[in-house]
Design an enzyme around this catalytic site. Sequence first.
Site, mmCIF file in Angstrom:
data_model
loop_
_atom_site.group_PDB
_atom_site.id
_atom_site.type_symbol
_atom_site.label_atom_id
_atom_site.label_comp_id
_atom_site.label_asym_id
_atom_site.label_seq_id
_atom_site.Cartn_x
_atom_site.Cartn_y
_atom_site.Cartn_z
ATOM 1 N N ASP A 1 0.845 -1.198 0.000
ATOM 2 C CA ASP A 1 0.000 0.000 0.000
ATOM 3 C C ASP A 1 0.881 1.250 0.000
ATOM 4 O O ASP A 1 1.808 1.355 0.815
ATOM 5 C CB ASP A 1 -0.896 -0.033 1.248
ATOM 6 C CG ASP A 1 -2.064 0.934 1.169
ATOM 7 O OD1 ASP A 1 -1.887 2.047 0.636
ATOM 8 O OD2 ASP A 1 -3.163 0.586 1.646
ATOM 9 N N HIS B 1 -0.392 4.535 0.078
ATOM 10 C CA HIS B 1 -1.063 5.735 0.590
ATOM 11 C C HIS B 1 -0.437 6.191 1.911
ATOM 12 O O HIS B 1 -0.397 5.415 2.865
ATOM 13 C CB HIS B 1 -2.557 5.448 0.783
ATOM 14 C CG HIS B 1 -3.256 5.086 -0.494
ATOM 15 N ND1 HIS B 1 -3.317 3.792 -0.952
ATOM 16 C CD2 HIS B 1 -3.888 5.860 -1.413
ATOM 17 C CE1 HIS B 1 -3.976 3.777 -2.103
ATOM 18 N NE2 HIS B 1 -4.331 5.020 -2.417
ATOM 19 N N SER C 1 -5.411 -4.214 2.092
ATOM 20 C CA SER C 1 -4.591 -3.896 3.269
ATOM 21 C C SER C 1 -5.249 -4.360 4.566
ATOM 22 O O SER C 1 -4.567 -4.628 5.556
ATOM 23 C CB SER C 1 -4.323 -2.398 3.344
ATOM 24 O OG SER C 1 -3.592 -2.000 2.213
HETATM 25 CO CO1 B1M Z 1 -5.537 5.575 -4.117
HETATM 26 N N1 B1M Z 1 -7.152 4.541 -3.729
HETATM 27 N N2 B1M Z 1 -4.914 4.168 -5.266
HETATM 28 N N3 B1M Z 1 -4.109 6.801 -4.563
HETATM 29 N N4 B1M Z 1 -6.507 6.930 -3.277
HETATM 30 C C1 B1M Z 1 -8.070 5.077 -2.731
HETATM 31 C C2 B1M Z 1 -7.712 4.575 -1.325
HETATM 32 C C3 B1M Z 1 -9.486 4.586 -3.215
HETATM 33 C C4 B1M Z 1 -10.544 4.407 -2.119
HETATM 34 C C5 B1M Z 1 -9.991 5.534 -4.322
HETATM 35 C C6 B1M Z 1 -11.328 5.137 -4.905
HETATM 36 O O1 B1M Z 1 -11.429 4.185 -5.623
HETATM 37 N N5 B1M Z 1 -12.365 5.868 -4.590
HETATM 38 C C7 B1M Z 1 -9.064 3.218 -3.905
HETATM 39 C C8 B1M Z 1 -9.066 1.977 -2.997
HETATM 40 C C9 B1M Z 1 -10.164 1.018 -3.370
HETATM 41 C C10 B1M Z 1 -10.115 -0.258 -2.616
HETATM 42 O O2 B1M Z 1 -9.131 -0.793 -2.182
HETATM 43 N N6 B1M Z 1 -11.279 -0.782 -2.479
HETATM 44 C C11 B1M Z 1 -7.672 3.552 -4.393
HETATM 45 C C12 B1M Z 1 -6.995 2.844 -5.417
HETATM 46 C C13 B1M Z 1 -7.806 1.796 -6.142
HETATM 47 C C14 B1M Z 1 -5.659 3.112 -5.753
HETATM 48 C C15 B1M Z 1 -4.798 2.341 -6.781
HETATM 49 C C16 B1M Z 1 -4.926 0.821 -6.751
HETATM 50 C C17 B1M Z 1 -5.119 2.897 -8.166
HETATM 51 C C18 B1M Z 1 -4.413 2.213 -9.318
HETATM 52 O O3 B1M Z 1 -3.204 2.115 -9.354
HETATM 53 N N7 B1M Z 1 -5.202 1.753 -10.234
HETATM 54 C C19 B1M Z 1 -3.376 2.798 -6.367
HETATM 55 C C20 B1M Z 1 -2.836 1.906 -5.225
HETATM 56 C C21 B1M Z 1 -1.404 1.690 -5.255
HETATM 57 C C22 B1M Z 1 -0.952 0.906 -4.020
HETATM 58 O O4 B1M Z 1 -1.173 1.322 -2.899
HETATM 59 N N8 B1M Z 1 -0.346 -0.225 -4.251
HETATM 60 C C23 B1M Z 1 -3.660 4.154 -5.771
HETATM 61 C C24 B1M Z 1 -2.750 5.206 -5.791
HETATM 62 C C25 B1M Z 1 -3.016 6.461 -5.275
HETATM 63 C C26 B1M Z 1 -2.095 7.677 -5.457
HETATM 64 C C27 B1M Z 1 -0.612 7.298 -5.473
HETATM 65 C C28 B1M Z 1 -2.423 8.351 -6.775
HETATM 66 C C29 B1M Z 1 -2.568 8.599 -4.286
HETATM 67 C C30 B1M Z 1 -1.789 8.387 -2.981
HETATM 68 C C31 B1M Z 1 -0.683 9.394 -2.768
HETATM 69 C C32 B1M Z 1 -0.111 9.278 -1.384
HETATM 70 O O5 B1M Z 1 -0.716 8.891 -0.409
HETATM 71 N N9 B1M Z 1 1.131 9.657 -1.307
HETATM 72 C C33 B1M Z 1 -3.977 8.078 -4.043
HETATM 73 C C34 B1M Z 1 -4.988 8.806 -3.341
HETATM 74 C C35 B1M Z 1 -4.638 10.231 -2.991
HETATM 75 C C36 B1M Z 1 -6.236 8.240 -2.981
HETATM 76 C C37 B1M Z 1 -7.471 8.913 -2.341
HETATM 77 C C38 B1M Z 1 -8.166 9.695 -3.454
HETATM 78 C C39 B1M Z 1 -7.218 9.840 -1.159
HETATM 79 C C40 B1M Z 1 -6.424 9.227 -0.015
HETATM 80 C C41 B1M Z 1 -6.010 10.280 0.972
HETATM 81 O O6 B1M Z 1 -4.858 10.699 1.001
HETATM 82 N N10 B1M Z 1 -6.950 10.799 1.779
HETATM 83 C C42 B1M Z 1 -8.289 7.648 -1.856
HETATM 84 C C43 B1M Z 1 -9.774 7.893 -1.705
HETATM 85 C C44 B1M Z 1 -10.275 7.646 -0.294
HETATM 86 O O7 B1M Z 1 -9.546 7.485 0.638
HETATM 87 N N11 B1M Z 1 -11.559 7.566 -0.167
HETATM 88 C C45 B1M Z 1 -7.735 6.575 -2.695
HETATM 89 C C46 B1M Z 1 -6.689 11.810 2.778
HETATM 90 C C47 B1M Z 1 -6.115 11.153 4.041
HETATM 91 C C48 B1M Z 1 -5.834 12.186 5.099
HETATM 92 O O8 B1M Z 1 -7.080 10.240 4.521
HETATM 93 O O9 B1M Z 1 -5.470 8.291 4.508
HETATM 94 O O10 B1M Z 1 -7.934 7.952 5.008
HETATM 95 P P1 B1M Z 1 -6.737 8.799 5.082
HETATM 96 O O11 B1M Z 1 -6.373 9.064 6.611
HETATM 97 C C49 B1M Z 1 -7.326 9.487 7.559
HETATM 98 C C50 B1M Z 1 -7.953 8.340 8.330
HETATM 99 O O12 B1M Z 1 -8.173 7.199 7.570
HETATM 100 C C51 B1M Z 1 -7.033 8.150 9.493
HETATM 101 O O13 B1M Z 1 -6.533 9.457 9.756
HETATM 102 C C52 B1M Z 1 -6.579 10.267 8.582
HETATM 103 C C53 B1M Z 1 -7.312 11.564 8.882
HETATM 104 O O14 B1M Z 1 -7.019 12.118 10.101
HETATM 105 N N12 B1M Z 1 -5.890 7.260 9.402
HETATM 106 C C54 B1M Z 1 -5.314 6.760 10.526
HETATM 107 C C55 B1M Z 1 -5.195 6.806 8.352
HETATM 108 N N13 B1M Z 1 -4.206 6.021 8.741
HETATM 109 C C56 B1M Z 1 -4.240 5.968 10.071
HETATM 110 C C57 B1M Z 1 -3.437 5.286 10.986
HETATM 111 C C58 B1M Z 1 -3.733 5.419 12.340
HETATM 112 C C59 B1M Z 1 -4.789 6.207 12.765
HETATM 113 C C60 B1M Z 1 -5.596 6.875 11.871
HETATM 114 O O15 B1M Z 1 -3.029 4.801 13.291
HETATM 115 C C61 B1M Z 1 -1.967 3.986 12.939
#
Ligand code: B1M
Length: 215
Positions: A98, A100, A151
């Site tokens: 992963d 992200h 994940s």
């Molecule tokens: Co990705 N991606 N992405 N992506 N991406 C998602 C996660 C997705 C939901 C988008 C969608 O389809 N709507 C989807 C996953 C679907 C699934 O698994 N069912 C997805 C996909 C499919 C993919 C790829 C597979 C796409 C592809 O290649 N075809 C690929 C994966 C590659 C891989 O990982 N092997 C991919 C790639 C990417 C980018 C590289 C382009 C980029 C990431 C850049 C980076 O992180 N450096 C990206 C992004 C930006 C997203 C979305 C749009 C936004 C994620 C984000 O940064 N959110 C995302 C959509 C979504 O999440 N709904 C998506 C903002 C961030 C602050 O939120 O990380 O959730 P988040 O963290 C929150 C809480 O969750 C929590 O605290 C934070 C807020 O305070 N939290 C924790 C998180 N971790 C924590 C740990 C803790 C405590 C709290 O304690 C340990």
Amino acid sequence: LPLFERLERRIVDGERNGLEADLDEALESRPALEIINDTLLSGMKTVGELFGSGQMQLPFVLASAEVMKAAVAHLEPHMEKTDSDGKGTIVLATVKGDVHDIGKNLVDIILTNNGYTVVNLGIKQPISTILSAAEEHRAHAVGMSGLLVKSTVVMKENLQEMNARGVAKKLPVLLGGAALTRSYVENDLSEVYEGRVSYARDAFEGLRLMDATMA
Ligand code: B1M
């Protein structure tokens, strides 16, 4: 557009030019964390929706993520920090497979600013690396982040591996990331893990849980 709408738009459009100036202006009326939580994360949410519904292609998602990271880096020095230090050590990583890391890095910032030592290993980390780091740094807890559905499976395997290595009792685990649900962690994964495993919806819940763990 008005300032805060413009900032949100910058995330959605991946538009970096003039970002810092807008952030500095925003800081005149709102605290840094509020700008992140209310404005920037709202933009990332839109990006996720557009990508999920096929209206946005991956390179544009990447551009948005870059602007988000630049914005957080610019705001970080303006965030409140507590004087307390040495509250405990946590090893933090995005799990194997992963990439992200925006959420994980926010968790790092919030915990660090609130007195924890965070060993942030980065993305795609296998459990063996996480556990070596935990041992080396005598960590009090392990934090794993992951946003992909797969994940959540990796996290389960990691917990099983921690059981097998006999470290579960001394290493509480904090889990977070968009693909997890509270009930999956509190019901399913709690059954699996022989130590304490908790779910954090966001970085602040992560901080509260760490405070509770260290109390
Ligand atoms: Co990705 N991606 N992405 N992506 N991406 C998602 C996660 C997705 C939901 C988008 C969608 O389809 N709507 C989807 C996953 C679907 C699934 O698994 N069912 C997805 C996909 C499919 C993919 C790829 C597979 C796409 C592809 O290649 N075809 C690929 C994966 C590659 C891989 O990982 N092997 C991919 C790639 C990417 C980018 C590289 C382009 C980029 C990431 C850049 C980076 O992180 N450096 C990206 C992004 C930006 C997203 C979305 C749009 C936004 C994620 C984000 O940064 N959110 C995302 C959509 C979504 O999440 N709904 C998506 C903002 C961030 C602050 O939120 O990380 O959730 P988040 O963290 C929150 C809480 O969750 C929590 O605290 C934070 C807020 O305070 N939290 C924790 C998180 N971790 C924590 C740990 C803790 C405590 C709290 O304690 C340990």
